[in-house]
Scaffold this motif. Structure first.
Motif, mmCIF file in Angstrom:
data_model
loop_
_atom_site.group_PDB
_atom_site.id
_atom_site.type_symbol
_atom_site.label_atom_id
_atom_site.label_comp_id
_atom_site.label_asym_id
_atom_site.label_seq_id
_atom_site.Cartn_x
_atom_site.Cartn_y
_atom_site.Cartn_z
ATOM 1 N N VAL A 63 0.848 -1.190 0.000
ATOM 2 C CA VAL A 63 0.000 0.000 0.000
ATOM 3 C C VAL A 63 0.886 1.243 0.000
ATOM 4 C CG1 VAL A 63 -1.698 1.329 1.304
ATOM 5 C CG2 VAL A 63 -1.945 -1.143 1.084
ATOM 6 N N LEU A 64 1.821 1.301 0.940
ATOM 7 C CA LEU A 64 2.675 2.489 1.058
ATOM 8 C C LEU A 64 4.128 2.078 1.223
ATOM 9 C CD1 LEU A 64 3.257 5.538 1.667
ATOM 10 C CD2 LEU A 64 2.747 5.028 4.058
ATOM 11 N N ASP A 65 4.974 2.665 0.410
ATOM 12 C CA ASP A 65 6.410 2.504 0.619
ATOM 13 C C ASP A 65 6.929 3.829 1.166
ATOM 14 O OD1 ASP A 65 9.120 2.400 0.530
ATOM 15 O OD2 ASP A 65 9.276 1.694 -1.532
ATOM 16 N N ASP A 66 7.305 3.809 2.461
ATOM 17 C CA ASP A 66 7.755 5.059 3.073
ATOM 18 C C ASP A 66 9.257 5.025 3.357
ATOM 19 O OD1 ASP A 66 7.804 3.262 5.119
ATOM 20 O OD2 ASP A 66 6.417 4.338 6.428
ATOM 21 N N SER A 67 9.966 4.205 2.594
ATOM 22 C CA SER A 67 11.394 4.036 2.875
ATOM 23 C C SER A 67 12.225 5.256 2.460
ATOM 24 C CB SER A 67 11.920 2.783 2.172
ATOM 25 O OG SER A 67 11.707 2.898 0.778
ATOM 26 N N ASP A 68 11.655 6.132 1.629
ATOM 27 C CA ASP A 68 12.443 7.257 1.134
ATOM 28 C C ASP A 68 11.665 8.570 1.279
ATOM 29 O OD1 ASP A 68 14.509 8.663 -0.115
ATOM 30 O OD2 ASP A 68 13.743 8.236 -2.137
ATOM 31 N N GLY A 69 11.090 8.801 2.485
ATOM 32 C CA GLY A 69 10.310 10.018 2.711
ATOM 33 C C GLY A 69 11.118 11.265 2.421
ATOM 34 N N GLY A 479 -3.289 10.734 -2.491
ATOM 35 C CA GLY A 479 -3.454 11.758 -3.520
ATOM 36 C C GLY A 479 -2.369 12.820 -3.526
ATOM 37 N N MET A 480 -1.392 12.685 -2.632
ATOM 38 C CA MET A 480 -0.373 13.733 -2.489
ATOM 39 C C MET A 480 0.473 13.905 -3.744
ATOM 40 S SD MET A 480 2.125 11.511 -0.057
ATOM 41 C CE MET A 480 3.240 12.841 0.324
ATOM 42 N N LEU A 481 0.971 15.124 -3.952
ATOM 43 C CA LEU A 481 1.923 15.334 -5.036
ATOM 44 C C LEU A 481 3.163 14.486 -4.768
ATOM 45 C CD1 LEU A 481 3.819 18.730 -4.796
ATOM 46 C CD2 LEU A 481 2.797 17.592 -2.847
ATOM 47 N N ARG A 482 3.836 14.050 -5.814
ATOM 48 C CA ARG A 482 5.013 13.220 -5.617
ATOM 49 C C ARG A 482 6.300 14.033 -5.649
ATOM 50 N NH1 ARG A 482 1.082 10.520 -4.596
ATOM 51 N NH2 ARG A 482 0.910 8.292 -5.023
ATOM 52 N N THR A 483 6.281 15.080 -6.458
ATOM 53 C CA THR A 483 7.424 15.996 -6.496
ATOM 54 C C THR A 483 7.017 17.201 -7.324
ATOM 55 O OG1 THR A 483 9.821 16.138 -6.888
ATOM 56 C CG2 THR A 483 8.512 15.022 -8.584
ATOM 57 N N LEU A 484 7.929 18.154 -7.491
ATOM 58 C CA LEU A 484 7.740 19.231 -8.456
ATOM 59 C C LEU A 484 8.532 18.835 -9.686
ATOM 60 C CD1 LEU A 484 8.019 22.341 -6.129
ATOM 61 C CD2 LEU A 484 5.952 21.324 -7.110
ATOM 62 N N TYR A 485 7.939 19.046 -10.853
ATOM 63 C CA TYR A 485 8.538 18.554 -12.078
ATOM 64 C C TYR A 485 10.011 18.950 -12.183
ATOM 65 C CZ TYR A 485 9.146 17.410 -16.986
ATOM 66 O OH TYR A 485 9.595 16.878 -18.172
ATOM 67 N N ASP A 486 10.839 17.961 -12.300
ATOM 68 C CA ASP A 486 12.253 18.178 -12.517
ATOM 69 C C ASP A 486 12.924 18.982 -11.399
ATOM 70 O OD1 ASP A 486 14.310 17.543 -14.123
ATOM 71 O OD2 ASP A 486 14.169 19.293 -15.443
ATOM 72 N N ASN A 487 12.349 18.950 -10.210
ATOM 73 C CA ASN A 487 12.897 19.787 -9.156
ATOM 74 C C ASN A 487 12.632 19.197 -7.763
ATOM 75 O OD1 ASN A 487 14.098 21.915 -7.853
ATOM 76 N ND2 ASN A 487 13.032 23.495 -9.049
ATOM 77 N N ALA A 504 15.413 11.955 12.048
ATOM 78 C CA ALA A 504 14.575 10.905 12.632
ATOM 79 C C ALA A 504 13.635 10.315 11.572
ATOM 80 C CB ALA A 504 13.772 11.476 13.786
ATOM 81 N N ASP A 505 13.843 10.704 10.317
ATOM 82 C CA ASP A 505 12.975 10.268 9.225
ATOM 83 C C ASP A 505 11.506 10.611 9.488
ATOM 84 O OD1 ASP A 505 12.641 9.231 6.676
ATOM 85 O OD2 ASP A 505 12.211 7.206 7.411
ATOM 86 N N GLU A 506 11.289 11.792 10.086
ATOM 87 C CA GLU A 506 9.920 12.261 10.316
ATOM 88 C C GLU A 506 9.617 13.381 9.333
ATOM 89 O OE1 GLU A 506 9.963 11.563 15.090
ATOM 90 O OE2 GLU A 506 9.614 13.609 14.333
ATOM 91 N N TRP A 507 8.603 13.154 8.525
ATOM 92 C CA TRP A 507 8.292 14.122 7.484
ATOM 93 C C TRP A 507 6.915 14.708 7.696
ATOM 94 C CZ3 TRP A 507 12.282 15.634 4.694
ATOM 95 C CH2 TRP A 507 13.383 14.781 4.630
ATOM 96 N N VAL A 508 6.863 16.029 7.736
ATOM 97 C CA VAL A 508 5.604 16.729 7.960
ATOM 98 C C VAL A 508 5.368 17.670 6.781
ATOM 99 C CG1 VAL A 508 4.396 18.365 9.467
ATOM 100 C CG2 VAL A 508 5.865 16.593 10.462
ATOM 101 N N TYR A 509 4.196 17.544 6.183
ATOM 102 C CA TYR A 509 3.838 18.382 5.031
ATOM 103 C C TYR A 509 3.284 19.714 5.515
ATOM 104 C CZ TYR A 509 1.303 20.049 0.927
ATOM 105 O OH TYR A 509 0.840 20.817 -0.103
#
Ligand code: 6R9
Length: 659
Positions: A63-69, A479-487, A504-509
């Motif tokens: 379902v989710l791969d969070d290995s590279d947040g 539904g989150m964006l995955r990146t900004l194009y080419d950036n 700590a591999d903690e990511w907050v949007y």
């Protein structure tokens, strides 16, 4: 902000909470309050529920791969096609004769596409795109107004695995060129023109001018003939093709939907940020489609037999997610309207709600404020009893406008969902579930099930109920964006910097909105905390507008801020310093306005251009925007003691007041 002068019953003015009717709850797609707990306890597996709404070629493994947040991946290993999910599967299930799109032109002509019609049109245009040389992963730019060929082109792109980048038709030639350049897009689909308040508008001229600004080769342009005899006589030259001729050549052709990986790009959508360069928000196939389907089902309560109308333009994310992908994935009938709500009369939308027996209606607070201003006689003249649910999106809605919508459009029978979300989130994030929750006008509601939204202080600590803070999202969502194009770097620095703890591999949007929360966990959005304005629900970067103004001959410096506006929510106020030798004049003002329209489009046109010999600056030389905002709003001024040039403030105030 003024509440508008729409009439509202006194008993409603006082009421702070509203419940959906039993009748609504009984028929709602989601009505079990336990859903919040179910999602929380079973996170992230809960998102299988969204993925299960789609048809897959290969099932996903995780379902989710969070290995590279924060570079999360959803539904890895799965393959699918968005066009198949929005079109073919409904035909295969025996619903080919159900209406997919009900389109109405401004002059009243109509076009109806059943799912079978849509399948044929999408296939033919997909064949045409292939023939023009479009390959999988080529970005196709769609610079089109609200014509049926726009969703057809989007789905044709999706069919062949070519991401689309839709550029709002109201944007200027420059804006088109910037976006094509940024996305390395070598294909354009556009339109000769469209109708606005009865007049034919020349769109092709802007498209051609934009093409002139593209710095790489353009392989092909396709032009929809919308205006016929009202057209402006642009000849198609070189690699420009007429839509009808092309699709005639490919009549009856079928193109197998390409199997796309879950994480393959579905589309790019450019949006304004804090710098002058718009950001190319990248959405992928599975997570986006699953998320828009799930929220269309749970929040918009869409059923296949519904007629649903979102009055946004497909050129914005709202139209992508909730005119095209979500509703069509569910097999619903989606309504599209070309023109303005006040043509030929101010009851146009209500006339259409009546005519099409619209079940669910989704619009923006800016529109509701305009309806209030016009008066309730316009909706009152129509039978709106087909409506079951109402929604709003794009900006905060003040309680009075909410209640007017509730009373005059929904006849006090329809729940209202006030949906907070962004281009970047792909779909709705904070809102009540209409079949579950109490509604509180002015507050969007709790985060949706599975969404971990919080209100925090500058340290990232949750604030007490009632206190203003910053909205954050502390877990990823499909539904989150995955990146900004080419950036990738800008992706991390724009959204994941402030509150994350990478060690700590903690990511907050961080969506850059201010907000507060109440005791019941209801979130009220207070507005942007970056230099982005929200004009009529549209995001505009102050930097983009400033750089357009500074590009005008004779302008030395400019500062743009938002001022309150009764209908638009926010309006653009431009403070301008002229170069020596240039004088303040009407002509100068016009040139500045034109400069903004050329660089961005009429939506960014300044409400007021204020000439000033200096801008209020702090001792460190920073423009004090807060002060300029207070001046625009004719508010009492806050602290000015840190100013280097306090004497300028009075001058500017007189000018704004006296203009
Ligand atoms: C969908 C869309 C996003 C910004 C967002 C916020 C504002 C959107 C809102 C709202 C208050 C709501 N916003 N919905 N503010 N209440 N229900 O509008 O996307 O064009 O990217 O704008 O709009 O400020 O950050 P987008």
């Amino acid at each position: 902000m003024s509440d508008g002068d729409g009439e509202l019953e006194a008993r409603l003015v006082e009421q702070e909470e509203f419940e959906p009717s039993d009748e609504f709850v009984e028929q709602a797609n989601v009505s079990d309050p336990d859903i919040y707990e179910e999602f929380e306890e079973n996170w992230p597996q809960c998102w299988e529920r969204a993925a299960d709404m789609l048809d897959w070629y290969d099932d996903y493994d995780t379902v989710l791969d969070d290995s590279d947040g924060p570079f999360y991946e959803w539904f890895q290993g799965g393959t699918l096609n968005a066009s198949y999910n929005c079109v073919d599967r409904h035909v295969e299930e025996g619903n080919g004769d159900r209406t997919a799109i009900n389109w109405e032109g401004e002059h009243g002509e109509t076009r109806t596409y059943t799912y079978e019609d849509l399948q044929r049109e999408v296939n033919e245009f997909a064949a045409a795109l292939r023939d023009l040389g479009v390959e999988e992963d080529d970005v196709v730019t769609l610079y089109m107004p609200m014509v049926p060929e726009l969703p057809i082109a989007m789905l044709a792109c999706a069919r062949i695995g070519a991401p689309h980048s839709v550029v709002f038709a109201g944007f200027s030639a420059d804006a088109l060129a910037t976006r094509m350049n940024s996305a390395d897009s070598r294909f354009l689909v556009t339109c000769d023109g469209y109708y606005r308040r009865g007049d034919a508008l020349d769109h092709m001229e802007k498209a051609n001018e934009g093409l002139g600004g593209v710095d790489h080769g353009v392989d092909a342009t396709v032009v929809v003939d919308r205006l016929g005899e009202d057209g402006f006589g642009h000849d198609l030259k070189g690699n420009q093709h007429d839509w009808d001729e092309l699709t005639d050549e490919h009549e009856g052709e079928e193109v197998d939907p390409v199997e796309r990986d879950a994480e393959d790009m579905l589309f790019l959508m450019y949006t304004s940020g804090t710098t002058g360069e718009p950001k190319g928000v990248k959405h992928t196939t599975a997570g986006y489609l699953a998320y828009t389907s799930w929220t269309s089902h749970s929040v918009l309560d869409l059923k296949p037999e519904d007629t649903y109308w979102c009055s946004a333009d497909i050129g914005w994310i709202t139209g992508h997610s909730y005119i095209v992908y979500g509703p069509l994935a569910l097999g619903t009938t989606t309504v599209m309207y070309e023109g303005t709500p006040d043509f030929p009369e101010r009851d146009r939308l209500w006339e259409m709600v009546e005519e099409y027996s619209v079940d669910v209606f989704y619009t923006a607070p800016t529109a509701i404020r305009a309806f209030m201003k016009w008066g309730s006689q316009f909706p009152d003249d129509h039978d709106l009893s087909s409506l079951r649910l109402l929604g709003t999106v794009g900006e905060p809605i003040n309680p009075r406008a909410w209640k007017w919508y509730y009373q005059h459009i929904g006849d006090e029978e329809c729940p209202i969902v006030d949906t907070w979300w962004q281009t970047e989130t792909g779909g709705m994030m904070v809102t009540t579930l209409p079949g579950v929750g109490t509604m509180k006008p002015g507050s969007a509601g709790p985060p949706l099930p599975g969404i971990d939204a919080r209100i925090v202080d500058t340290e990232g600590e949750e604030v007490e109920p009632g206190r203003a803070g910053y909205l954050t999202v502390n877990k990823p969502w499909p539904g989150m964006l995955r990146t900004l194009y080419d950036n990738d770097d800008r992706f991390v620095s724009e959204y994941w910097q402030e509150y994350s703890n990478p060690d700590a591999d903690e990511w907050v949007y961080f969506p850059e909105d201010g907000a507060k929360i109440d005791e019941d966990g209801y979130i009220t959005i207070l507005g942007r905390v970056d230099d982005v304005l929200n004009v009529s629900g549209h995001r505009l970067g102050t930097m983009e507008i400033e750089s357009a103004i500074v590009g005008v001959e004779g302008v030395a410096e400019a500062a743009v801020v938002g001022g309150d506006h009764e209908v638009k929510g926010e309006a653009v106020y431009a403070y301008v310093i002229l170069e020596d030798g240039y004088e303040e004049s009407e002509e100068m003002r016009e040139r500045i306005t034109e400069g903004v329209e050329d660089a961005i489009g009429p939506i960014a046109r300044p409400e007021q251009v204020v000439f000033t010999p200096e801008l209020p600056k702090t001792r460190s030389g920073k423009i004090m925007r807060r002060l300029l905002e207070e001046i625009a709003n004719e508010e009492e001024l806050g602290d000015t003691t840190t100013l280097r040039n306090p004497e300028i403030v009075k001058d500017i105030q007189t000018k704004v007041g006296g203009n």
